[in-house]
Enzyme design. Structure first.
Site, PDB file in Angstrom:
ATOM      1  N   ASP A 132       0.781  -1.245   0.000  1.00 57.22           N
ATOM      2  CA  ASP A 132       0.000   0.000   0.000  1.00 57.22           C
ATOM      3  C   ASP A 132       0.814   1.298   0.000  1.00 57.22           C
ATOM      4  OD1 ASP A 132      -1.397  -2.176   0.871  1.00 57.22           O
ATOM      5  OD2 ASP A 132      -2.164  -1.253   2.685  1.00 57.22           O
ATOM      6  N   GLU A 302     -10.571  -2.776   4.600  1.00 59.50           N
ATOM      7  CA  GLU A 302      -9.220  -2.186   4.617  1.00 59.50           C
ATOM      8  C   GLU A 302      -9.128  -0.832   3.896  1.00 59.50           C
ATOM      9  OE1 GLU A 302      -6.295  -6.020   4.580  1.00 59.50           O
ATOM     10  OE2 GLU A 302      -6.733  -5.217   2.617  1.00 59.50           O
TER      11      GLU A 302
HETATM   12  C1  FRU Z   1      -3.730  -3.824   2.770  1.00 60.03           C
HETATM   13  C2  FRU Z   1      -3.151  -4.123   4.146  1.00 60.03           C
HETATM   14  C3  FRU Z   1      -3.542  -3.082   5.151  1.00 60.03           C
HETATM   15  C4  FRU Z   1      -2.471  -3.203   6.178  1.00 60.03           C
HETATM   16  C5  FRU Z   1      -1.278  -3.456   5.319  1.00 60.03           C
HETATM   17  C6  FRU Z   1      -0.227  -4.306   5.937  1.00 60.03           C
HETATM   18  O1  FRU Z   1      -2.938  -4.298   1.729  1.00 60.03           O
HETATM   19  O2  FRU Z   1      -3.568  -5.409   4.557  1.00 60.03           O
HETATM   20  O3  FRU Z   1      -4.835  -3.256   5.655  1.00 60.03           O
HETATM   21  O4  FRU Z   1      -2.341  -2.064   6.965  1.00 60.03           O
HETATM   22  O5  FRU Z   1      -1.747  -4.069   4.149  1.00 60.03           O
HETATM   23  O6  FRU Z   1       0.856  -4.434   5.069  1.00 60.03           O
END
Ligand code: FRU
Length: 555
Positions: A132, A302
């Site tokens: 992300d 998310e």
């Molecule tokens: C989305 C996620 C988020 C989390 C992060 C951890 O891709 O699962 O929800 O904060 O990646 O890497």
């Protein structure tokens, strides 16, 4: 006999445990990087870096054993520890630490950005896994791109906030990690704002703090934390009274994460959208530290987003968009405390897009809603995984079925394009003749409007693989339902951005887009239109796309 076997087993296990009891190596730091040899197979062990007894960071890693050939090399940046003593503690085989070298170059630095599958106009990290985008914020002439980064391997894990800056959203310079894993846990996704009024008291009005809101993935679940920087995101201090939100205290679950914070001008307060369990919650604050729970919208997973956009560019007619990690969104209203959906849940993009985030603090004189998403694309055999998709500008338009989101690459992308050919009103045969000279070994942009003569199938082929398969009979693009607004025109307009290992396609002014990986050539190198029936190529433009890394590869 059985007992003897058991005793022997326990003895062997104890022996193994003793042989794996942490080994240590102390290094007097005089160079920029510690180069870490990694092997792909085997169990990961904990590696801890500390400086004069103070923990710097830790990770789980598979260090190569003495004499073993590493699959690839990662590096740890020790520029901030010059002249100091760094101690490495590894819970794996003792001889693994011997292979770590100290150098002013990371292994493979000279080849970095020119590797076979290195994305040429998409951001990717020099080394390691990325997911992300985090903390997208504009400040003092720089766009900041933080992101989920595993600097110690090519798989998800060891999550730090990596960091890159750009002055034009296109050319990025990677900087040292911003938020590193510490004794409390891993640094999961979140956002950043500039505290110009110094309501947090962490900076000053003269030198406003950049605040990063992140999820701490610790032993006791997920809590929301704050860190701040007083030097344009270069160095960070974690807030002393973290966590600032601990939903576990109100009976939360393990799914409380990814705070997106923004300023809500009408009520003069800050808003945090936080993913909690089955949807997105709203919290508000006046000092960016104490947060009050306000409301919850179920149905998103998310990476929450919430922002306001004018409809058809009309500033007196706006709507709010709430979205989740897949980019699927609802349109509605927001009163500063509660989002009220007025639409169903739609998509504007499919494929490898994930965790889209929009920038905070874009100057009002610019006014664009600019978004970057993670492109979860793998690059075979490379010492890095994943990339960021092209930055896009989001807009709301009134379509035949209601208001919809559109996404098109930001105008800054155009600086990379060199025109190669331009023509109008071609038969498919004429267009394909012109395309024969195109070198598909380069990064290419194709902008075209096609008109089908029969409502069957047509599209584009690249290196023997169909990359666009538009089926008018079934209303689908590459199998995904899509129907242009102006369906009876029989037209489809698209912009294709073809990188070494990925393809992004934007249809009908950004009403729909996809991101895909680029398949290996199927025995031939070509670029051409295909169609079941006769096809008119109403307009065709082809460009080569310059690498965003040229300057850095030459450095
Ligand atoms: C989305 C996620 C988020 C989390 C992060 C951890 O891709 O699962 O929800 O904060 O990646 O890497």
């Amino acid at each position: 006999m059985r007992n003897l076997k058991q005793i022997l087993g326990i003895f062997l296990m104890m022996l193994y445990a003793v042989s794996l009891s942490a080994s240590e190596r102390t290094i007097q730091i005089s160079k920029h990087y510690l180069n870490l040899p990694i092997v792909e197979e085997g169990t990961q062990h904990k590696l801890t870096f500390s400086e004069n007894g103070k923990l710097l960071t830790w990770c789980r890693i598979r260090l190569a054993r003495k004499g073993e050939t590493p699959t690839y090399w990662m590096f740890y940046d020790v520029r901030a520890s010059q002249g100091k003593t760094v101690t490495l503690t590894y819970e794996g085989e003792a001889d693994c630490l011997e292979g770590i070298t100290q150098s002013d170059e990371w292994k493979g630095e000279k080849e970095t950005y020119t590797e076979a599958y290195r994305p040429q106009f998409h951001y990717s990290a020099r080394r390691g896994w990325i997911n992300d985008p985090n903390g997208l914020v504009y400040y003092d002439g720089e766009y900041h791109l933080f992101y989920q980064h595993n600097p110690f391997g090519v798989e998800w894990g060891n999550l730090n906030w990596g960091h890159a800056v750009s002055t034009d959203l296109i050319h990025w310079k990677e900087l040292p990690e911003a938020l590193e894993i510490d004794e409390t846990g891993e640094m999961y996704s979140g956002s950043a704002v500039i505290d110009y009024e110094n309501v947090s008291g962490l900076g000053s009005k003269e030198n406003p703090a950049m605040l990063a809101f992140y999820t701490l993935q610790g032993q006791h679940g997920q809590v929301q934390c704050l860190a701040y920087s007083l030097d344009k995101g270069r160095t960070w201090t974690k807030y002393g009274k973290n966590p600032i939100i601990d939903t576990a205290m109100k009976g939360g679950t393990w799914h409380n994460r990814d705070p997106k914070v923004f300023w809500y001008a009408p009520d003069k307060h800050w808003v945090m959208v936080l993913h909690e369990k089955d949807g997105h919650s709203i919290y508000t604050s006046t000092n960016l530290i104490d947060w009050t729970y306000e409301s919850h919208t179920p149905g998103f997973w998310e990476c929450p987003e919430l922002f306001e956009l004018p409809v058809d560019g009309n500033p007196s007619h706006t709507k709010w968009v709430m979205s989740g990690a897949s980019g699927t969104y609802m349109i509605g209203t927001f009163d500063g405390k509660r989002f009220t959906p007025e639409s169903g849940k739609y998509y504007y993009s499919t494929g490898y897009l994930y965790a889209p985030q929009t920038f905070n603090n874009i100057p009002a004189s610019d006014g664009r809603r600019i978004q970057i998403s993670w492109g979860s694309i793998r690059h075979n055999g490379m010492p890095f995984t994943g990339m960021m998709l092209l930055p896009v500008e989001l807009k709301l338009v009134t379509a035949k079925d209601g208001i919809r989101l559109t996404a098109l690459p930001v105008k800054e992308v155009e600086q990379l394009l060199t025109p190669v050919l331009k023509a109008d009103s071609l038969t498919m045969g004429e267009a394909n003749k012109m395309l024969e000279g195109i070198d598909t070994g380069k990064s290419i942009c194709v902008k075209a409007t096609i008109r089908l003569t029969h409502p069957t199938k047509a599209g584009v082929e690249l290196d023997g693989n169909q990359i666009v398969d538009y089926d008018m009979n079934f209303n689908r693009i590459n199998g995904i339902p899509y129907s242009p607004d102006d369906f009876t025109s029989m037209r489809l307009t698209f912009d294709l951005y073809i990188d070494r290992n990925s393809i992004e396609a934007f249809f009908d002014g950004g009403r729909y887009s996809f991101s895909n990986d680029r398949k290996a050539p199927a025995g031939i190198r070509n670029l051409k239109f295909w169609s079941l029936e006769e096809l008119v190529v109403e307009s065709l433009e082809v460009y080569t796309i310059r690498s965003i890394w040229q300057a850095q590869a030459a450095e």
